[in-house]
Design a protein around this motif. Sequence first.
Motif, mmCIF file in Angstrom:
data_model
loop_
_atom_site.group_PDB
_atom_site.id
_atom_site.type_symbol
_atom_site.label_atom_id
_atom_site.label_comp_id
_atom_site.label_asym_id
_atom_site.label_seq_id
_atom_site.Cartn_x
_atom_site.Cartn_y
_atom_site.Cartn_z
ATOM 1 N N ASN A 159 49.487 40.634 65.772
ATOM 2 C CA ASN A 159 49.050 41.843 65.092
ATOM 3 C C ASN A 159 48.752 41.554 63.626
ATOM 4 O O ASN A 159 49.484 40.831 62.958
ATOM 5 C CB ASN A 159 50.144 42.917 65.203
ATOM 6 C CG ASN A 159 49.634 44.289 64.846
ATOM 7 O OD1 ASN A 159 49.221 44.526 63.723
ATOM 8 N ND2 ASN A 159 49.663 45.198 65.804
ATOM 9 N N ARG A 161 49.108 43.186 60.983
ATOM 10 C CA ARG A 161 50.080 43.593 59.955
ATOM 11 C C ARG A 161 51.074 42.478 59.659
ATOM 12 O O ARG A 161 51.695 42.451 58.597
ATOM 13 C CB ARG A 161 50.811 44.863 60.395
ATOM 14 C CG ARG A 161 51.699 44.715 61.614
ATOM 15 C CD ARG A 161 52.466 46.011 61.865
ATOM 16 N NE ARG A 161 53.239 45.957 63.105
ATOM 17 C CZ ARG A 161 52.819 46.413 64.258
ATOM 18 N NH1 ARG A 161 51.599 46.936 64.348
ATOM 19 N NH2 ARG A 161 53.574 46.349 65.331
ATOM 20 N N LYS A 486 42.312 51.152 71.729
ATOM 21 C CA LYS A 486 42.904 50.077 70.927
ATOM 22 C C LYS A 486 41.939 48.902 70.822
ATOM 23 O O LYS A 486 41.757 48.327 69.747
ATOM 24 C CB LYS A 486 44.223 49.625 71.552
ATOM 25 C CG LYS A 486 44.886 48.507 70.763
ATOM 26 C CD LYS A 486 46.198 48.078 71.394
ATOM 27 C CE LYS A 486 46.838 46.950 70.589
ATOM 28 N NZ LYS A 486 48.109 46.481 71.198
ATOM 29 N N THR A 489 38.998 49.868 68.435
ATOM 30 C CA THR A 489 39.379 49.978 67.027
ATOM 31 C C THR A 489 39.755 48.614 66.449
ATOM 32 O O THR A 489 39.455 48.321 65.291
ATOM 33 C CB THR A 489 40.546 50.969 66.834
ATOM 34 O OG1 THR A 489 41.623 50.628 67.716
ATOM 35 C CG2 THR A 489 40.095 52.393 67.110
ATOM 36 N N ASN A 490 40.388 47.766 67.245
ATOM 37 C CA ASN A 490 40.700 46.414 66.773
ATOM 38 C C ASN A 490 39.436 45.644 66.413
ATOM 39 O O ASN A 490 39.421 44.835 65.482
ATOM 40 C CB ASN A 490 41.476 45.636 67.834
ATOM 41 C CG ASN A 490 42.948 45.985 67.845
ATOM 42 O OD1 ASN A 490 43.482 46.530 66.878
ATOM 43 N ND2 ASN A 490 43.627 45.691 68.939
ATOM 44 N N SER A 499 41.853 58.773 63.345
ATOM 45 C CA SER A 499 42.965 57.876 63.037
ATOM 46 C C SER A 499 43.962 58.553 62.112
ATOM 47 O O SER A 499 43.669 59.584 61.492
ATOM 48 C CB SER A 499 42.456 56.577 62.392
ATOM 49 O OG SER A 499 43.490 55.613 62.324
ATOM 50 N N TRP A 501 47.171 57.422 59.206
ATOM 51 C CA TRP A 501 47.968 56.453 58.452
ATOM 52 C C TRP A 501 49.204 57.170 57.933
ATOM 53 O O TRP A 501 49.103 58.148 57.194
ATOM 54 C CB TRP A 501 47.211 55.903 57.254
ATOM 55 C CG TRP A 501 46.104 54.947 57.534
ATOM 56 C CD1 TRP A 501 46.176 53.584 57.618
ATOM 57 C CD2 TRP A 501 44.722 55.274 57.743
ATOM 58 N NE1 TRP A 501 44.932 53.053 57.861
ATOM 59 C CE2 TRP A 501 44.025 54.064 57.946
ATOM 60 C CE3 TRP A 501 44.009 56.479 57.788
ATOM 61 C CZ2 TRP A 501 42.656 54.020 58.179
ATOM 62 C CZ3 TRP A 501 42.657 56.446 58.027
ATOM 63 C CH2 TRP A 501 41.988 55.220 58.223
ATOM 64 N N SER A 513 46.970 45.404 54.352
ATOM 65 C CA SER A 513 46.575 45.536 55.753
ATOM 66 C C SER A 513 45.848 46.845 56.003
ATOM 67 O O SER A 513 44.933 46.924 56.821
ATOM 68 C CB SER A 513 47.816 45.449 56.655
ATOM 69 O OG SER A 513 47.486 45.664 58.003
ATOM 70 N N TYR A 514 46.248 47.890 55.261
ATOM 71 C CA TYR A 514 45.633 49.202 55.460
ATOM 72 C C TYR A 514 44.192 49.246 54.956
ATOM 73 O O TYR A 514 43.317 49.790 55.609
ATOM 74 C CB TYR A 514 46.439 50.276 54.739
ATOM 75 C CG TYR A 514 47.758 50.617 55.383
ATOM 76 C CD1 TYR A 514 48.176 49.992 56.556
ATOM 77 C CD2 TYR A 514 48.601 51.564 54.825
ATOM 78 C CE1 TYR A 514 49.380 50.312 57.141
ATOM 79 C CE2 TYR A 514 49.815 51.890 55.407
ATOM 80 C CZ TYR A 514 50.197 51.259 56.569
ATOM 81 O OH TYR A 514 51.390 51.574 57.140
ATOM 82 N N SER A 525 43.075 44.810 61.759
ATOM 83 C CA SER A 525 43.764 45.362 60.597
ATOM 84 C C SER A 525 43.714 46.886 60.666
ATOM 85 O O SER A 525 43.043 47.474 61.511
ATOM 86 C CB SER A 525 43.117 44.872 59.301
ATOM 87 O OG SER A 525 41.951 45.627 58.997
ATOM 88 N N ARG A 526 44.410 47.528 59.724
ATOM 89 C CA ARG A 526 44.345 48.992 59.643
ATOM 90 C C ARG A 526 43.193 49.450 58.765
ATOM 91 O O ARG A 526 43.003 50.657 58.585
ATOM 92 C CB ARG A 526 45.663 49.539 59.072
ATOM 93 C CG ARG A 526 46.892 49.300 59.932
ATOM 94 C CD ARG A 526 46.856 50.072 61.246
ATOM 95 N NE ARG A 526 46.656 51.485 61.049
ATOM 96 C CZ ARG A 526 47.628 52.355 60.714
ATOM 97 N NH1 ARG A 526 48.850 51.914 60.526
ATOM 98 N NH2 ARG A 526 47.369 53.629 60.565
ATOM 99 N N ASN A 527 42.421 48.511 58.211
ATOM 100 C CA ASN A 527 41.282 48.863 57.365
ATOM 101 C C ASN A 527 40.107 49.264 58.256
ATOM 102 O O ASN A 527 39.076 48.591 58.307
ATOM 103 C CB ASN A 527 40.907 47.693 56.461
ATOM 104 C CG ASN A 527 39.879 48.062 55.401
ATOM 105 O OD1 ASN A 527 39.325 49.161 55.413
ATOM 106 N ND2 ASN A 527 39.612 47.144 54.494
#
Length: 611
Positions: A159, A161, A486, A489-490, A499, A501, A513-514, A525-527
Amino acid sequence: MRTHRFRNLSGRRAAMAAVLAASGIIAGAAGADNHGIALYGDPALPPGYFHLPQANPDAPKGGTFVDGQVGSFDSLNPHILQGNVPWQLRFLAYESLMGRSWDEPFTLYNLLADSVEVNDDETAITYTIHPDARFSDGTPVTVEDVIWSWNILGQEGANGRYRASFAKVTSVEPVGERGVRFTIAEPDRELLMTTGLRPIMKKAQYAEDEAAFFRSGLRNVPISSAPYVIGDFDAGRYVELMRDEDYWGADLPFRRGTHNVDVIRMEFFGDATAHFEAFKAGELSSMRETNATSWARDYDFPAVRAGDVVLSEIPHQRPTGMVGLVMNTRRDFLKDWRVREALITAFNYEYVNNVINDGAQPRIESYFDNSPLAMSAGPAEGRVAELLAAAPGERLPGTLEGYELPATDGTLSNRRGLRTAMRLLDEAGYDVENGALVGPNGPVSLEILVPTGSSEVQSIVDIYLEALDRLGIDARAVAVDSAQFKERTNAYDFDMVWSEWGLSLSPGNEQYSYWGPAGVDTPGSRNLMGAGDPAIAAMIEAMLTSETQEDYVAAVKALDRVLTAGRYVVPVWRNLVSWIAHDSDLKYPADRLPIYGDWIGFQPDLWWFEG
């Protein structure tokens, strides 16, 4: 019978400042003790503390907690990019060196570790593993397990993160028989602390086939060091966690009064309607509600009237985070801030809020809204203005002078908002031809990716699609199951996506990571928005290298401004309480709620059954 438990949160910002000061986040020099470590100041709890303040040390053990989730699962490994995993497994089936107290902004206490020490220049942290720490198969947790876990989570396929922080650690080495030292190149106390939150896994489980760790599936049931072990499961239908009667850490101060239920069963449903009907029928122990109208209207069924189901409202003092429709700036159409502002302006928030929530929910105004870390209204001042002025890149309108979300008159037509949106699109080089919005690359189309099973999200998007159609945009919603959601989005395979956060009172390295630059191209990532503004990275760096609390808060406020003025998300509403309906025999510590409220580590961790 309708029972509400609610603590008055008037004067929230003043109270929060007092909480932060009392907890040590508003303090002078950094401090640490062998029993724990705080980002600023000392841990609130002294050496030899008996239990966490939010836990009930006298809570009885026993019972089965049945939790409902919409979606499915096909993996039991939450640490890799592949597969879809029951979300609570990361927190209930895996232990870490340190545990986070959710009644303090950012303080860690010993868990698998027996002691923790940071060197004077804050470039190294040393953990000593507890001599009694054991995996669920009875074998000891070793230095090798810790180092292997760190290294495996830094590889491709893990992952994102985990990988972001991995690159910043220059060495991980054993110290004596039970010690592990993490070293970094530059002082960064927050980064050092996060090394203690990595899940620790048993190296020997993958000794014959390490690559099996990265293969999604249900064959590798984790050997746990946590209070629960995975028991029975059926792919896509349910998974049961059993409380380990031989759990090594049951008498640790950090664990006393927590993880009280014997069995946690996660049931999976195809949609929200089936989920709710199962709860009404008494098949589930608890139900979280996120919709104000539904909370007021739909929870008057027989079990509530009979007192068998209790309705509880749990307040919190954490930032709102960001929830809404994310725009992927990797797409040509969405690169221009004026286009993104047009899409935000076209979203008729007041009308949508009236339809979905009877107008009851306030809108999220920024990423750190509802906290002392939120950007202030109006022009940037003082240290915040200095940080923004010195940041690289071009400041988008609203960053320095202040940004406010556009408001509508609440009518369905939203003529004024759509006119403003059309003007912005025209300025960005788009025009309507034969009813279709056309730009440099031809007619504009837009796909909004949404998860199946959420009728509320689908209703929001359906209303939004009508507005986009009036702008001449060929827009459509695509609902996919949790596994596809998932995967897409990945890979950032979407134009817009729903989404959320969650943000804390102690933001740190996870912000990279965001919305850090690596996430623009690195999958997983979460970006999600693909934010590449160098000012974002500059504000995160300023936050991480702050030597005073005042500078730290100023850097977060500046980051909040850059993100909000970036116009990456069409934000929706925020809840200042969590609505939880639950079995009347299922209790929680209402007189000692953590400042984070209903968050990680709250349900079922602090709950228990009586009767």
